[in-house]
Design an enzyme around this catalytic site. Structure first.
Site, PDB file in Angstrom:
ATOM      1  CB  SER A 182      -0.934  -0.046   1.210  1.00  0.00           C
ATOM      2  OG  SER A 182      -1.900   0.958   1.140  1.00  0.00           O
ATOM      3  NE  ARG A 252      -8.539   1.368  11.530  1.00  0.00           N
ATOM      4  CZ  ARG A 252      -7.575   0.784  10.843  1.00  0.00           C
ATOM      5  NH1 ARG A 252      -6.979   1.437   9.874  1.00  0.00           N
ATOM      6  NH2 ARG A 252      -7.188  -0.425  11.143  1.00  0.00           N
ATOM      7  CG  ASP A 351      -6.466  -3.508  -3.302  1.00  0.00           C
ATOM      8  OD1 ASP A 351      -7.268  -2.596  -3.003  1.00  0.00           O
ATOM      9  OD2 ASP A 351      -5.237  -3.422  -3.100  1.00  0.00           O
ATOM     10  CG  HIS A 384      -5.768  -2.100   0.358  1.00  0.00           C
ATOM     11  ND1 HIS A 384      -4.908  -2.006  -0.716  1.00  0.00           N
ATOM     12  CD2 HIS A 384      -5.225  -1.339   1.338  1.00  0.00           C
ATOM     13  CE1 HIS A 384      -3.894  -1.212  -0.391  1.00  0.00           C
ATOM     14  NE2 HIS A 384      -4.060  -0.804   0.848  1.00  0.00           N
TER      15      HIS A 384
END
Lengths: 422, 204
Positions: A182, A252, A351, A384
């Protein structure tokens, strides 16, 4: 995790290069393939860091963990770059908290894909983060107060520059590999572009050469959530003894959705109700009704107890800014012209945050430049997040690649296989 | 477990012949490269700069272990990752017959490389005719599948392929024919089980 912001004030350990792995003295036997009980070292850098934004960070501390042993030629070093919410604690068991296992412990350890029997592995917490390296919660030497909103903006290139100084500190001229997933993959790619003679292999997992409008959009929602929290106090909440916990928790929650695939969420939660009325009926209100809500709220609240809101802002912004092709009229191949490293890319089919098409752009550009490139596209259901999970095919590709690196460097052969592939 | 897999000891006769048509130190793309056997052989014996395309996970892992630059992709999606004339030679070994878009892949091969090499099972092998005359679809060494589970959807004879190549302006420069490890020089249209062609791209 209470002393997260404290360690910076301890004297940096600049002892000779050695594994920071303490001999296991705990009563419980170590799990196979664990690097053992680890503790960080804090390394102070007094040379100012000139940042992409034009601002200057006068001095900084990096929190670092290392595993394995640097060989005499200093040729077996691997740098692991972290993503948004991780740290230098890549592998092993934290000496402070036996429940705190490194974030990539399934990947790094003796006999694991990144085999610490043969490689010297460095985990580093980036500047701007909140796990021991200098960040917005640290004391600004100019004011004696926490940096807060005054902490300079950062880019991926700035992190790489700081990491390069860390390599200097260890006396490592050329890294055997730089690896990350990432945002960590962006750092690995940036290493290959900005320090081509210092990185032999570049491993870019579940990453992208730039964020899409959709990616930036999600980041902006997260940032607005933090900034509009009344406890944010313009970023100087430390001085007011406040924490924008609600804003950070919502940020978050949004982020977390983007790490999972639609199918994964359907399997994990579906439309399962959390605690329905006796007859299975809805509550008809805004409290938690579905399991997925409960899960996201829990993740958000947990995160908001240990992560710093200003760090979240800084790092999401660094993600937005990353775009090496920008200075080359959008031509990624031209941006990658300096790259001389052998590059491995891995992406995951589900992803949708950084989909395989983004990795293929990098593959295409490297092929165009006639650079050596290997690409694995793993058909995995977990979105992901897959880059952190146990997948035999994924780990076998990484292991095979590292075994090749070891062979090229004339390192010993793998003496054991542990972890996902055991 | 060994860290590096050495070049295979025995390499099939058709692969050795393919290698003989490839210049030292040239750039080679191997489509459907499997575990990287041919590319590893070419890298070790001809010092080529090679890349492979492969879909199967286990093959990709094996190719990585061999030190072959492999790109995991479904060939049916085309060769968009590759630029025009990026390679000297592109190889498609024993895969053409199982592809949906036969013409498209041949055009793409001619686009990305100066020369193409294609191998496929020869449907004109005489026992196949005998099998059909006796009422059964042929099942032989190069085509060991039953009619209902075969991946081979576009079978052809030597002449069939030559006609298609001509229609695509692919100039055939070499042909080699095999039956197992034996090269067949007499009546190859009937006696060979495997045909290997090399052609020149009209874009060269």
């Amino acid at each position: 995790m209470a002393e997260l912001f404290a360690p910076e004030h301890s004297a940096p350990d600049i002892s000779p290069i050695a594994a920071t792995v303490a001999p296991a003295q705990t009563q419980a036997p170590l799990p196979a393939g664990s690097v053992g009980v680890v503790s960080p070292q804090y390394i102070a850098f007094n040379e100012p860091l000139r940042l992409t934004s034009g601002q200057v960070l006068p001095e900084y501390v990096l929190a670092v963990e290392t595993y394995g042993t640097l060989n005499a030629e200093r040729s077996n070093a691997v740098l692991i770059c972290h993503a948004l919410n991780a740290s230098h604690h890549v592998a092993g068991i934290s000496s402070d908290n036996p429940k705190d296992i490194g974030w990539w412990d399934n990947m790094v350890g003796p006999g694991k894909a990144v085999d610490t029997d043969r490689f010297f592995v460095i985990g580093v917490n980036n500047i701007g983060s909140c796990f021991g390296s200098t960040g917005p919660a640290s004391i600004n030497p100019a004011t004696g107060e926490p940096w807060g909103a005054a902490f300079p903006m950062l880019t991926v290139e700035d992190w790489v520059q700081a990491q390069a100084r860390l390599a200097d500190y260890f006396g490592i001229r050329k890294l055997a590999a730089v690896m990350g997933g990432s945002l960590g993959g962006m750092q690995a790619l940036s290493w290959a572009i900005t320090c081509p003679d210092r990185v032999a292999h570049c491993i870019v997992i579940a990453s992208t050469p730039r964020l899409s409008a959709q990616n930036i959009g999600f980041n902006e929602v997260a940032r607005r959530s933090i900034i509009s929290d009344p406890d944010f106090c313009g970023g100087d909440y430390y001085a007011h003894g406040k924490v924008p916990r609600h804003g950070l928790a919502v940020a978050r929650m949004v982020g977390h959705i983007t790490y999972l695939s639609d199918d994964d969420m359907a399997v994990k939660f579906g439309r399962t109700q959390r605690s329905p009325n006796g007859n299975g009926d809805f509550h008809y209100g805004y409290d938690v009704e579905f399991e997925v809500e409960s899960y996201l709220r829990y993740q958000g609240e947990k995160f908001s107890t240990y992560f710093d809101a200003n760090t979240y802002l800084l790092i999401t912004r660094a993600l937005d800014y990353f775009d090496p092709a920008r200075g080359h009229g959008g031509d990624l191949a031209r941006a990658l012209e300096p790259v001389s490293a052998d590059v491995l890319l891995v992406s995951f089919s589900t992803d949708w945050r950084f989909p395989p098409a983004r990795s293929r752009e990098i593959v295409r550009a490297l092929l165009k430049n006639k650079r050596p490139v290997t690409y694995a596209e793993i058909d995995a259901p977990h979105g992901h997040d897959a880059f952190l999970l146990d997948d035999r095919r994924y780990h076998a590709v990484i292991q095979g690649y590292y075994d090749r690196i070891a062979a090229k460097l004339a390192l010993p052969e793998r003496s054991q296989t542990t972890g996902v592939l055991a | 477990m060994t860290a590096a897999i050495a070049a295979p000891r025995h390499v099939r006769a058709d692969l050795v012949r393919i290698a003989s048509w490839i210049d030292p130190r040239s750039r080679v793309l191997d489509l459907g490269c499997g575990d990287g056997t041919l590319l590893a052989y070419l890298q070790n014996n001809k010092d080529v700069v090679g890349a492979g395309v492969e879909l199967n996970d286990d093959h990709v892992i094996a190719a990585v272990r061999r030190g072959v630059q492999v790109i995991q992709q479904n060939l049916e999606e085309g060769l968009a990752l590759f630029d025009d004339q990026q390679f000297d030679t592109v190889v498609l070994s024993q895969t053409l017959q199982s592809m949906h878009h036969t013409e498209h892949i041949l055009r793409e091969m001619a686009r990305v490389a100066h020369y193409g090499i294609v191998s496929f099972p020869n449907f004109g092998y005489w026992p196949h005719g005998w099998s059909i005359l006796s009422g059964r679809m042929p099942v032989t060494g190069e085509m060991p599948y039953q009619w209902y589970d075969t991946p081979n959807i576009h079978l052809c004879t030597l002449k069939d392929f030559e006609d298609l190549a001509a229609s695509l302006n692919l100039r055939i420069t070499h042909l080699a024919t095999f039956n197992g490890d034996r090269e067949i020089k007499v009546l190859p249209g009937w006696r060979s089980t495997l045909a290997v062609y090399r052609f020149e791209s009209p874009n060269k």
